[in-house]
Design a protein around this motif. Sequence first.
Motif, PDB file in Angstrom:
ATOM      1  N   GLY A 172      64.298 -40.291 -12.232  1.00  0.00           N
ATOM      2  CA  GLY A 172      65.237 -41.402 -12.314  1.00  0.00           C
ATOM      3  C   GLY A 172      66.506 -41.138 -13.101  1.00  0.00           C
ATOM      4  O   GLY A 172      67.303 -42.047 -13.310  1.00  0.00           O
ATOM      5  N   GLN A 173      66.743 -39.904 -13.551  1.00  0.00           N
ATOM      6  CA  GLN A 173      67.959 -39.596 -14.315  1.00  0.00           C
ATOM      7  C   GLN A 173      69.189 -39.672 -13.411  1.00  0.00           C
ATOM      8  O   GLN A 173      69.138 -39.294 -12.244  1.00  0.00           O
ATOM      9  CB  GLN A 173      67.880 -38.200 -14.934  1.00  0.00           C
ATOM     10  CG  GLN A 173      69.170 -37.840 -15.679  1.00  0.00           C
ATOM     11  CD  GLN A 173      69.078 -36.497 -16.385  1.00  0.00           C
ATOM     12  OE1 GLN A 173      68.040 -36.154 -16.922  1.00  0.00           O
ATOM     13  NE2 GLN A 173      70.172 -35.773 -16.394  1.00  0.00           N
ATOM     14  N   ASN A 174      70.300 -40.127 -13.982  1.00  0.00           N
ATOM     15  CA  ASN A 174      71.577 -40.150 -13.270  1.00  0.00           C
ATOM     16  C   ASN A 174      72.054 -38.700 -13.141  1.00  0.00           C
ATOM     17  O   ASN A 174      72.389 -38.058 -14.119  1.00  0.00           O
ATOM     18  CB  ASN A 174      72.589 -41.004 -14.038  1.00  0.00           C
ATOM     19  CG  ASN A 174      73.893 -41.171 -13.288  1.00  0.00           C
ATOM     20  OD1 ASN A 174      74.215 -40.414 -12.379  1.00  0.00           O
ATOM     21  ND2 ASN A 174      74.653 -42.185 -13.675  1.00  0.00           N
ATOM     22  N   ARG A 189      74.313 -45.859  -5.469  1.00  0.00           N
ATOM     23  CA  ARG A 189      73.585 -44.591  -5.584  1.00  0.00           C
ATOM     24  C   ARG A 189      73.036 -44.351  -6.988  1.00  0.00           C
ATOM     25  O   ARG A 189      71.897 -43.950  -7.144  1.00  0.00           O
ATOM     26  CB  ARG A 189      74.500 -43.418  -5.211  1.00  0.00           C
ATOM     27  CG  ARG A 189      74.819 -43.343  -3.747  1.00  0.00           C
ATOM     28  CD  ARG A 189      75.593 -42.084  -3.429  1.00  0.00           C
ATOM     29  NE  ARG A 189      76.069 -42.100  -2.054  1.00  0.00           N
ATOM     30  CZ  ARG A 189      77.054 -41.362  -1.611  1.00  0.00           C
ATOM     31  NH1 ARG A 189      77.669 -40.524  -2.426  1.00  0.00           N
ATOM     32  NH2 ARG A 189      77.429 -41.447  -0.357  1.00  0.00           N
ATOM     33  N   CYS A 190      73.877 -44.559  -8.011  1.00  0.00           N
ATOM     34  CA  CYS A 190      73.440 -44.211  -9.378  1.00  0.00           C
ATOM     35  C   CYS A 190      73.206 -45.439 -10.262  1.00  0.00           C
ATOM     36  O   CYS A 190      72.841 -45.294 -11.426  1.00  0.00           O
ATOM     37  CB  CYS A 190      74.455 -43.275 -10.038  1.00  0.00           C
ATOM     38  SG  CYS A 190      76.052 -44.041 -10.397  1.00  0.00           S
ATOM     39  N   LEU A 195      70.527 -40.918  -8.266  1.00  0.00           N
ATOM     40  CA  LEU A 195      69.441 -40.787  -9.241  1.00  0.00           C
ATOM     41  C   LEU A 195      68.419 -39.764  -8.754  1.00  0.00           C
ATOM     42  O   LEU A 195      68.186 -39.622  -7.556  1.00  0.00           O
ATOM     43  CB  LEU A 195      68.742 -42.129  -9.445  1.00  0.00           C
ATOM     44  CG  LEU A 195      69.585 -43.287  -9.949  1.00  0.00           C
ATOM     45  CD1 LEU A 195      68.753 -44.563  -9.985  1.00  0.00           C
ATOM     46  CD2 LEU A 195      70.163 -42.988 -11.311  1.00  0.00           C
ATOM     47  N   CYS A 196      67.781 -39.089  -9.691  1.00  0.00           N
ATOM     48  CA  CYS A 196      66.700 -38.161  -9.361  1.00  0.00           C
ATOM     49  C   CYS A 196      65.521 -38.975  -8.815  1.00  0.00           C
ATOM     50  O   CYS A 196      65.083 -39.927  -9.475  1.00  0.00           O
ATOM     51  CB  CYS A 196      66.273 -37.368 -10.588  1.00  0.00           C
ATOM     52  SG  CYS A 196      64.788 -36.361 -10.309  1.00  0.00           S
ATOM     53  N   CYS A 209      68.427 -32.705 -14.168  1.00  0.00           N
ATOM     54  CA  CYS A 209      67.256 -32.980 -14.993  1.00  0.00           C
ATOM     55  C   CYS A 209      66.226 -31.855 -14.942  1.00  0.00           C
ATOM     56  O   CYS A 209      65.303 -31.817 -15.757  1.00  0.00           O
ATOM     57  CB  CYS A 209      66.612 -34.290 -14.562  1.00  0.00           C
ATOM     58  SG  CYS A 209      66.157 -34.289 -12.806  1.00  0.00           S
TER      59      CYS A 209
END
Length: 167
Positions: A138-140, A70-71, A133-134, A146
Amino acid sequence: MMNVNIAELKTDLGRELPFSFTTTAAELDAVSDDYQFEGPIKVTGTVVYTGSCWRVAGKIEDVKTFVCGRCLAECREDQVHDFSEDFSREAAETEDLVNVFEGDMLDIQDMIRDTLLAAQPLSNICKPDCKGLCPVCGQNLNEGDCGCDRFVPDPRMAALQQLLKKD
């Protein structure tokens, strides 16, 4: 090979014979594209004659490394897996769950590999509530929000959305 010599145990009812092995994933043929076992795999246990069979029980200790699905975080997990299986010199017609062997050596390598692989989860996730991730930046999301607008409208409601826009 992981062979346990039961010659000295004979048929002494209830007497425990300890064993210990150190192996690797490559030696066990327990290699996967989704994860790796880092360093040695330790196997410890005992063999006990129960009167009708030899019960092999113990634990497998390993370190699994993988990338979270997932992340995408690198993960390292200490694992302990228990095992217990029966071995007999004769195949019993009523019991399919007994491993048959000849002589005084119990080969437990296949049992260890099967136990280790069957204990692995279907998906590699760092923790059950991993946020991933967004999809926008793409931020964790485990490290904080975010602020991106991640609202995705339900396509089944598109006709209603069009009606609302006309008013």
